[in-house]
Design a protein around this motif. Structure first.
Motif, PDB file in Angstrom:
ATOM      1  N   ASN A  26      -1.794  -3.423   9.303  1.00  0.00           N
ATOM      2  CA  ASN A  26      -1.659  -4.613   8.443  1.00  0.00           C
ATOM      3  C   ASN A  26      -1.171  -4.271   7.185  1.00  0.00           C
ATOM      4  O   ASN A  26      -1.726  -3.602   6.191  1.00  0.00           O
ATOM      5  CB  ASN A  26      -3.025  -5.403   8.405  1.00  0.00           C
ATOM      6  CG  ASN A  26      -3.722  -5.862   9.839  1.00  0.00           C
ATOM      7  OD1 ASN A  26      -3.008  -6.217  10.528  1.00  0.00           O
ATOM      8  ND2 ASN A  26      -4.876  -5.219   9.847  1.00  0.00           N
ATOM      9  N   VAL A  27       0.072  -4.910   6.905  1.00  0.00           N
ATOM     10  CA  VAL A  27       0.839  -4.375   5.589  1.00  0.00           C
ATOM     11  C   VAL A  27       1.193  -5.573   4.730  1.00  0.00           C
ATOM     12  O   VAL A  27       1.789  -6.722   5.308  1.00  0.00           O
ATOM     13  CB  VAL A  27       1.807  -3.592   5.924  1.00  0.00           C
ATOM     14  CG1 VAL A  27       2.923  -3.220   4.712  1.00  0.00           C
ATOM     15  CG2 VAL A  27       1.741  -2.496   6.764  1.00  0.00           C
ATOM     16  N   VAL A  28       0.773  -5.781   3.722  1.00  0.00           N
ATOM     17  CA  VAL A  28       1.168  -6.944   2.691  1.00  0.00           C
ATOM     18  C   VAL A  28       2.444  -6.472   1.735  1.00  0.00           C
ATOM     19  O   VAL A  28       2.378  -5.307   1.352  1.00  0.00           O
ATOM     20  CB  VAL A  28      -0.176  -7.350   2.006  1.00  0.00           C
ATOM     21  CG1 VAL A  28      -0.544  -6.139   0.958  1.00  0.00           C
ATOM     22  CG2 VAL A  28       0.291  -8.580   1.023  1.00  0.00           C
ATOM     23  N   LEU A  29       3.170  -7.137   1.788  1.00  0.00           N
ATOM     24  CA  LEU A  29       4.357  -7.087   0.823  1.00  0.00           C
ATOM     25  C   LEU A  29       4.198  -7.925  -0.333  1.00  0.00           C
ATOM     26  O   LEU A  29       4.030  -9.292  -0.483  1.00  0.00           O
ATOM     27  CB  LEU A  29       5.761  -7.724   1.506  1.00  0.00           C
ATOM     28  CG  LEU A  29       6.254  -6.588   2.689  1.00  0.00           C
ATOM     29  CD1 LEU A  29       5.670  -7.068   3.830  1.00  0.00           C
ATOM     30  CD2 LEU A  29       7.944  -6.690   2.596  1.00  0.00           C
ATOM     31  N   VAL A  30       4.333  -7.070  -1.750  1.00  0.00           N
ATOM     32  CA  VAL A  30       3.961  -7.798  -2.902  1.00  0.00           C
ATOM     33  C   VAL A  30       5.038  -7.693  -3.827  1.00  0.00           C
ATOM     34  O   VAL A  30       5.816  -6.294  -3.669  1.00  0.00           O
ATOM     35  CB  VAL A  30       2.389  -7.444  -3.513  1.00  0.00           C
ATOM     36  CG1 VAL A  30       1.477  -7.615  -2.528  1.00  0.00           C
ATOM     37  CG2 VAL A  30       2.615  -5.898  -3.755  1.00  0.00           C
TER      38      VAL A  30
END
Length: 745
Positions: A26-30
């Motif tokens: 699970n990877v969030v792009l910010v």
């Protein structure tokens, strides 16, 4: 995570699945607005085979930005999930808005993720990176979230890759700059007519192999000796940075002694350091050229995600309590454990109804099972009781039935059989759930502490556009704030305005568009009214005479009152000093009602009268014609007559304000507050390089401060405020309000 090629996995139209938490990432792009997060998600999805062709934000045709508002604005305004498959793993790419107004969606993305990709643009000034991402980096560091940096827009770069990497090392690696280092260096093609030399490939610093993307498909080539010399310094620094984080304490001695280190060992140590959050690699990425299948650096990025980022199993236990606050043992990521999930986003589909995106932290979520939905302590902020059930104060403390489970991919909702611990899925018709709520077993209800959100401090006063909208307004607003916990709904008791508190102007615009388009409610934005007060400027007396005879019973009431000012916060005090029964006891209460009703309506400007003592000292009554209504009218007349002989002061609310800014903006912020009639009462250190400025400022001067502070501090400041007291408004400002009141029909 090295420089190996990988055959794309996953096919467009099929939902990726995982049977074990170890196979999920699970990877969030910010990153700051315009950094290229959504374009990067498209490129990764295309490389993974989930898309046949990547869309463009400028054309309004990306998987992530599928909402009509996003298509029109060419900007992400909500969290979106794009799952892909790579190397035997299901990768949940969580795209988040970069604009500060939608930080609520960003915080939800951080809650759902186990690692973060910080996307920075080489096409924007380095200061823009520093202004908007440093605080977020520190927030991730505080919880130990692994992070990597991705540099985009190399084809239109204002800042060179090496220079930007140094900026990121200084910005994100203040304690250890050698923990933020590039894994590759870009290889540029021939210079174009506009002076830019687009990046056509990468050279791996560990393997010293050239990764050529010029044809749209990744190819490996051996480097020439000239390139080996160019990368020697960067390669040596990377190796030393990896060895410094290695668990093998002998590795540094061997390296310094001249012993060659196997690249495989370095890659293995690098992966472990990234997963621990001790090392933060910098990579470069770009979408595929026209007709290409793989974008620059996308294979390497997917390798980093699947081999270097942790699975949900490596995330620490999650603290939970019972709904009444009793502690329970923390839950771990176990598909066979008790069900604990959290709603990270809520949306409404015109055909399906409410759709909830959930992250499952423990257990397995299945369709058609009954679950318990538990609120998160923000009842007043997120979900007011609807007009249809005004006495139902806590709708989200209830059992609910899980509808169909789906995996989102843009507008598509692809069915899945279940959702195991560590994964994300959409749940249809979870009617009682709102964003931030906990979903658990009906037999063992549990509650997770919610993520923190900034307080919305920009007011938007609204009213229904027409009668039809008025009937739907309450329900529409309730649904709106259930979807977005960064919105706060308030029915102001003083001004009787319906107020939506937002994070910024863009947040306001999107809220109005959603009301109109999603819920069919048209509203008009009206000027926000600050809750002013009135008070007497000195002692006075008044006589209220209400005598009328119009056939039959007449109206007869006379009362005499004294009015004197009281200290702030005293309200309206009524005292009965009538002697001899001049005003019969039942009618004394009537006079008090009339006085209080007139005080609530105001005397001079229509704002409530406060901080006065009204003493009833005499009066007259008639045995036949006196009545409750007559003495209420006389009491109101007496108060108005008393106000005619003394000045009536207008009081304005004063707030205690705390402004947190980098040290370099303390001077401009203090000057700005002084220009708003504020009184700076002190400053405090608030961590390295940051200062908290404390001040007292009239609320009328900071209605739009949420917007103005961004300009003063270049987007780096934030503030909070709390009501302190009411104070007299300066006479020249009070006079303007009186004139405006007199001219209002």
């Amino acid at each position: 995570m090295g420089d190996r090629a990988k055959t794309p996995a996953g096919a467009a139209g099929r939902a990726p699945t995982a049977d074990r938490p170890s196979d999920i990432r699970n990877v969030v792009l910010v990153g700051h607005s315009g950094s290229g997060k959504t374009t990067l998600v498209e490129a990764l999805a295309q490389t993974a085979g989930a898309l046949n062709r990547a869309g463009r934000v400028e054309d309004g045709g990306t998987v992530s930005d599928h909402d009509e508002i996003e298509r029109r604005r060419h900007r992400s305004v909500q969290l979106s999930l794009v799952p892909v498959s790579w190397g035997g793993c299901k990768v949940n790419l969580i795209d988040t808005p970069g604009y500060a107004d939608f930080v609520g969606e960003l915080r939800a993305g951080l809650r759902a993720a186990d690692a973060a990709l910080f996307v920075v643009s080489a096409a924007q000034e380095a200061d823009a990176v520093a202004a908007s991402t440093r605080a977020l980096w520190e927030e991730c560091a505080a919880v130990g979230m692994p992070r990597a940096v991705v540099v985009t827009h190399l084809d239109t770069a204002r800042t060179g890759f090496t220079e930007l990497t140094e900026v990121c090392a200084g910005l994100f690696g203040r304690d250890d700059p050698d923990a933020v280092l590039p894994l590759h260096l870009p290889v540029h093609g021939p210079e174009a007519a506009d002076g830019h030399a687009p990046a056509t490939g990468l050279i791996g610093l560990l393997t010293e192999r050239i990764l050529d993307y010029s044809t749209g498909v990744r190819r490996e080539e051996p480097p020439d000796e000239g390139r080996r010399e160019l990368i020697a310094e960067a390669r040596a620094r990377l190796i030393e940075g990896i060895i410094a984080e290695s668990e093998d304490e002998t590795l540094m001695d061997r390296y310094l002694g001249g012993e060659p280190i196997d690249p495989g060992i370095l890659v293995e140590d690098l992966e472990k350091a990234v997963a621990r959050g001790a090392f933060h690699p910098v990579l470069a990425a770009a979408p595929a050229a026209e007709g290409g299948a793989q974008g620059l650096g996308t294979v390497e990025l997917l390798e980093l995600i699947t081999r270097g980022f942790p699975s949900p199993l490596e995330h620490g236990p999650r603290a939970v309590t019972t709904p009444d606050g009793r502690p329970r043992p923390p839950v771990v990521c176990d598909p066979e454990g008790p069900l604990v999930a959290e709603v990270v986003k809520t949306a409404t589909d015109p055909y399906v109804g409410r759709i909830s995106l959930v992250r499952v932290f423990s257990g397995t979520l299945r369709p058609d099972e009954t679950v318990h939905v538990c609120g998160h302590g923000l009842v007043d902020r997120t979900r007011p009781a609807p007009a249809s059930a005004p006495d139902e104060q806590d709708l989200h403390e209830a059992d609910d039935r899980v509808g169909a489970l789906t995996s989102p991919f843009g507008k598509q909702q692809r069915p899945v059989a279940h959702c195991i611990a560590g994964d994300l899925a959409c749940v249809a018709r979870l009617g009682h759930a709102g964003t931030g709520d906990t979903v658990s077993s009906e037999d063992d209800p549990l509650l997770m502490e919610p993520w923190t959100l900034p307080e919305p401090l920009l007011p938007l006063a609204v009213r229904a556009h027409g009668k039809a909208d008025e009937d739907r307004l309450s329900q529409g607003l309730a649904r709106l704030v259930a979807e977005d916990p960064a919105l706060r709904l308030e029915q102001n008791p003083d001004t009787r305005q319906m107020v939506l508190w937002c994070l910024g102007e863009a947040h306001q615009d999107v809220a109005l568009e959603r009301l109109r388009e999603r819920y069919g409610v048209r509203v008009d934005a009206v000027p926000y009214e600050v809750a002013l007060r009135e008070t007497f400027g000195g002692a006075s007396s008044g006589r209220g005479r209400h005598v009328k005879q119009s056939g039959g019973h007449g109206q007869y009431a006379i009362c005499e009152i004294d009015v004197e000012p009281l200290p702030p916060g005293s309200g309206v005090e009524f005292v009965d000093k009538v002697v001899g029964g001049a005003v019969p006891r039942p009618f004394v209460t009537s006079v008090e009602k009339g006085v209080r009703a007139q005080a609530a309506r105001g005397i001079a400007t229509g704002h409530p009268l406060v901080d006065v003592r009204v003493t009833l000292r005499d009066g007259k009554a008639h045995s036949v014609d006196s009545s409750d209504a007559a003495f209420q009218t006389a009491g109101a007349l007496a108060l108005r007559e008393a106000a005619a002989d003394v000045p009536v002061h207008l009081l304005e609310p004063v707030d205690e304000v705390g402004v947190l800014v980098p040290d370099e903006y303390v001077g401009p912020v203090m000057s700005d507050l002084s220009g708003r009639r504020g009184r700076v009462v002190g400053t405090d250190r608030a961590g390295p390089g940051r200062t908290l400025v404390r001040a007292e400022v009239p609320e009328t001067e900071i209605v739009r401060y949420a917007v103005d502070l961004r300009s003063v501090s270049h987007g780096t400041g934030r503030f909070d405020r709390a009501y302190a007291r009411h104070e007299p408004m300066p006479p020249h400002l009070a006079e303007k309000i009186r004139q405006r009141t007199e001219n209002t029909p």
